[in-house]
Every structure is written in C-alpha cells, then in structure tokens.
Motif scaffolding. Structure first.
Motif, PDB file in Angstrom:
ATOM      1  N   GLY A 213     -23.869 -29.943 -22.620  1.00 22.40           N
ATOM      2  CA  GLY A 213     -23.081 -30.860 -23.432  1.00 22.40           C
ATOM      3  C   GLY A 213     -23.919 -31.956 -24.051  1.00 22.40           C
ATOM      4  N   GLY A 214     -24.966 -32.391 -23.338  1.00 21.66           N
ATOM      5  CA  GLY A 214     -25.836 -33.428 -23.875  1.00 21.66           C
ATOM      6  C   GLY A 214     -26.662 -32.935 -25.047  1.00 21.66           C
ATOM      7  N   ASN A 215     -27.285 -31.777 -24.890  1.00 23.64           N
ATOM      8  CA  ASN A 215     -28.081 -31.188 -25.966  1.00 23.64           C
ATOM      9  C   ASN A 215     -28.335 -29.725 -25.606  1.00 23.64           C
ATOM     10  OD1 ASN A 215     -30.229 -30.350 -27.749  1.00 23.64           O
ATOM     11  ND2 ASN A 215     -30.611 -32.511 -28.151  1.00 23.64           N
ATOM     12  N   GLU A 216     -27.580 -28.839 -26.229  1.00 25.44           N
ATOM     13  CA  GLU A 216     -27.678 -27.423 -25.871  1.00 25.44           C
ATOM     14  C   GLU A 216     -29.055 -26.846 -26.184  1.00 25.44           C
ATOM     15  OE1 GLU A 216     -25.523 -23.164 -26.974  1.00 25.44           O
ATOM     16  OE2 GLU A 216     -24.378 -25.042 -27.108  1.00 25.44           O
ATOM     17  N   THR A 279     -17.582 -34.877 -27.555  1.00 25.61           N
ATOM     18  CA  THR A 279     -18.882 -34.349 -27.957  1.00 25.61           C
ATOM     19  C   THR A 279     -19.641 -33.718 -26.799  1.00 25.61           C
ATOM     20  OG1 THR A 279     -19.789 -36.579 -27.665  1.00 25.61           O
ATOM     21  CG2 THR A 279     -19.150 -35.934 -29.888  1.00 25.61           C
ATOM     22  N   GLY A 280     -19.107 -33.835 -25.577  1.00 29.30           N
ATOM     23  CA  GLY A 280     -19.706 -33.193 -24.417  1.00 29.30           C
ATOM     24  C   GLY A 280     -20.750 -34.043 -23.721  1.00 29.30           C
ATOM     25  N   GLY A 281     -21.117 -33.618 -22.508  1.00 31.87           N
ATOM     26  CA  GLY A 281     -22.213 -34.237 -21.785  1.00 31.87           C
ATOM     27  C   GLY A 281     -21.869 -35.448 -20.966  1.00 31.87           C
ATOM     28  N   SER A 282     -20.641 -35.961 -21.066  1.00 34.96           N
ATOM     29  CA  SER A 282     -20.271 -37.169 -20.333  1.00 34.96           C
ATOM     30  C   SER A 282     -18.798 -37.106 -19.971  1.00 34.96           C
ATOM     31  CB  SER A 282     -20.554 -38.421 -21.170  1.00 34.96           C
ATOM     32  OG  SER A 282     -20.165 -39.593 -20.473  1.00 34.96           O
ATOM     33  N   GLY A 283     -18.520 -37.297 -18.684  1.00 40.15           N
ATOM     34  CA  GLY A 283     -17.138 -37.271 -18.224  1.00 40.15           C
ATOM     35  C   GLY A 283     -17.068 -36.872 -16.757  1.00 40.15           C
TER      36      GLY A 283
END
Length: 337
Positions: A213-216, A279-283
């Motif tokens: 999610g942070g950077n595929e 946007t993904g990567g956080s949660g």
C-alpha cells in the motif's frame, strides 16, 4: 556550570505532542474517530438521558457484528490501495445459499464451510482479475458484485426462512454480564477483529500488506511476494463476507437475495472513518472497529429521535467527507517531510 552538573530542561507538552504526531501520523485519524465516537455517546446521553446504558451500548456490537466482520476484510484490501465493492452482494449470495441448503436438510456443519468457501472464491476471482488481467480494482470488484448478486437471484427470487436451531442460536443466545449483553455473533466479530489486528501488526504477511500500500513498485524491488499477498487480501475479504453472511443469516433469521444493498458503501465508510487511507499503506483494524461503532451510534441516535434512517446516510456522508479531507492533509504533510 559544567555539563555534568547542568539541569536538563524538560520538554513542553506542545513539543511532545508535535513529536508524537510527526512519528505517529497514521494514528491521528484513529484518535479523531475515537473522539467523535465519545462525543456522539456523550451528546446522546445529554439529550436522551438514557443513552449510555449497558443495553444500548451492547446493541452497538449485537446489531453491527456482520458490518464489523466486513470492515476487517475491507481493511486488508484498502491497505493495499485496492477496493472491494462486492462484499454486500457476497453477503446476500452466501446468506441465501446457506438458507436454501438448510431448508433442504443439509447439515449446518457443511453449510457454514460452503458459505465461507463461496465468499473466498469470489474474492479470489476479483484478485485474479486485478493481478493477472490488469483490471482496475473498482471494475474487478464491480464485476464480482454483479456476479454475486446474480448468483443470489439464481438461488432464489424470494426470502427463505431459516429454522435451524444452531444458526439461530448464534443470535438468540445472550450472555448477560452485569447488565451487558453479548451474543455468539458478537464474540465471532470480536475474534475476527483480534485475528485481523494480530496478523497485520505481527506477521510478515501484514508487513507486506503495508509495504504494498505504501509503494507497490518498491515492494516488488525488495522481492516481496506482491502477487500472492494481494490475492490473499482479496480472499480474506471474500471469506469475511462469507462469514458475515453466516452472522447476518442468524441476525435476520432468513436469507434474501436483496440483502446487503449499499452495505459495501457502509463498510468502506466505516473503514475510512476509522482512519485507513484510501491510498493504502496506513490504517488499523482497531480503527475500523471504531468506525463501525460510530456508524452504529449514529443509527441508534436517529432511531431514538424517531427520524428517517436516511439521516444516517447523510450524517455518515458528512463525516466521510471530513475524514477524506483530514487524510489528504496528513498525506500532503507526510510528503513534504
């Protein structure tokens, strides 16, 4: 005065807060959601006078157990910067399929695994479309939604009542603990939350979810199993939808092909309100649980007022708008840093 004898000046509260927010920015939306939940509960108590009671608070979990399970699965998908619009339709399909099988005398020990596998297969289908056919998650999950809804109508066009005592026991059995009520469906939902939180925070699979999610592209360059992880994320989401179908069948006491319409939007809203970035990567799964309780509190307060449930959608929409703006601010600040 020498350095050895000098007194260290303590940091101010403002400095500590800024340091925490800079290092733990992903927790800010979660705390914001928790603050909104507490404010709603206190406002309800101040207005109605009997809002903060064990029975009312227990109903937040009892009435929204299926939504909580869906939110856990959706958190996995959104953390990969994906989306799954099929969960409401999968819930309806697995519920009507399970009700049909039970009405024909199939044992419940067979029905429940079949419902879970049915949800997992639709999740796998969506994941395959995304990973191997380069279909956008929105379109792929939309196709899954139409497929699941069509299968639900194929099973039955009308409602099927469930009379199996084992399924109904999941909702009718209430454990009374000093005035607080907990049903087996609530226990299942809490176990799913605990399992999801542990997997995301303490396993390699969970860390890979965040990395994707942070950077595929960076995750691929690091040699992480991107394809397998994203497939598993959608399978988990589909399995959670199948399990939510079991819980929803127990809650309603019947299966109906039109159940779950709009539930996918409620699920996404709860996850976003709980602090997971689109946007993904956080949660966090715990944040999604708070988001579900915010949704349930608003729905309960509107029921207390005797107003139309359309106000629930309006209020959730307004909160969702606020949290999307908050997320954009956090993302832009993180980019500048």
């Amino acid at each position: 005065m020498s350095a050895a004898t000098s007194t260290r000046i303590p940091e101010g509260i403002g400095t500590r807060v800024r340091r925490f927010t800079s290092r733990r920015a992903s927790w800010i939306p979660v705390f914001a959601a928790l603050g909104i939940l507490l404010a709603l509960l206190l406002a309800g108590q101040a207005y109605f006078g009997n809002f903060l009671t064990p029975r009312v608070l227990s109903s937040l979990l009892l009435d929204n157990a299926y939504l909580l399970i869906l939110a856990v699965g959706m958190t996995f998908v959104i953390l990969t910067a994906g989306i799954d619009l099929s969960v409401g339709a999968v819930l309806a399909f697995t519920a009507i399929m399970g009700a049909r099988m039970l009405s024909e005398g199939v044992p419940v020990v067979v029905v429940i695994p079949v419902m879970l596998i049915g949800g997992a297969l639709i999740g796998l289908l969506i994941g395959v479309l995304i990973q191997f056919f380069d279909v956008q998650p929105f379109i792929a999950s939309l196709a899954g939604m139409f497929a699941a809804r069509g299968l639900a109508f194929l099973v039955s066009l009308s409602s099927i009542k469930v009379e199996d005592p084992a399924i109904l026991w999941l909702q009718t059995k209430l454990f009374n603990i000093d005035g607080w009520y907990l049903s087996p469906t609530g226990v299942i939902a809490l176990l799913v939350v605990a399992a999801g939180a542990l997997v995301l925070q303490f396993t390699r699979f969970g860390r890979t979810i965040y990395a994707i999610g942070g950077n595929e592209q960076s995750a691929r360059l690091m040699g992480l199993p991107v394809v397998r992880t994203k497939l598993l994320a959608y399978i988990i989401c589909g399995t959670c939808a199948g399990l939510a179908g079991v819980v929803f069948t127990a809650y309603q006491g019947a299966g109906y092909p039109l159940n779950g319409i709009g539930t996918e939007l409620d699920t996404i809203a709860a996850v976003v309100i709980g602090g997971t970035l689109l946007t993904g990567g956080s949660g966090f799964v715990l944040g999604s649980m708070i988001g579900v309780f915010v949704y349930g509190t608003i729905k309960t307060a509107i029921s207390f007022l005797g107003a139309e449930q359309s106000w629930t959608r309006i209020t959730i929409g307004a909160l969702l708008l606020v949290f999307v703006v908050v997320q954009r601010v956090i993302v832009s600040r993180s980019s500048r840093r």
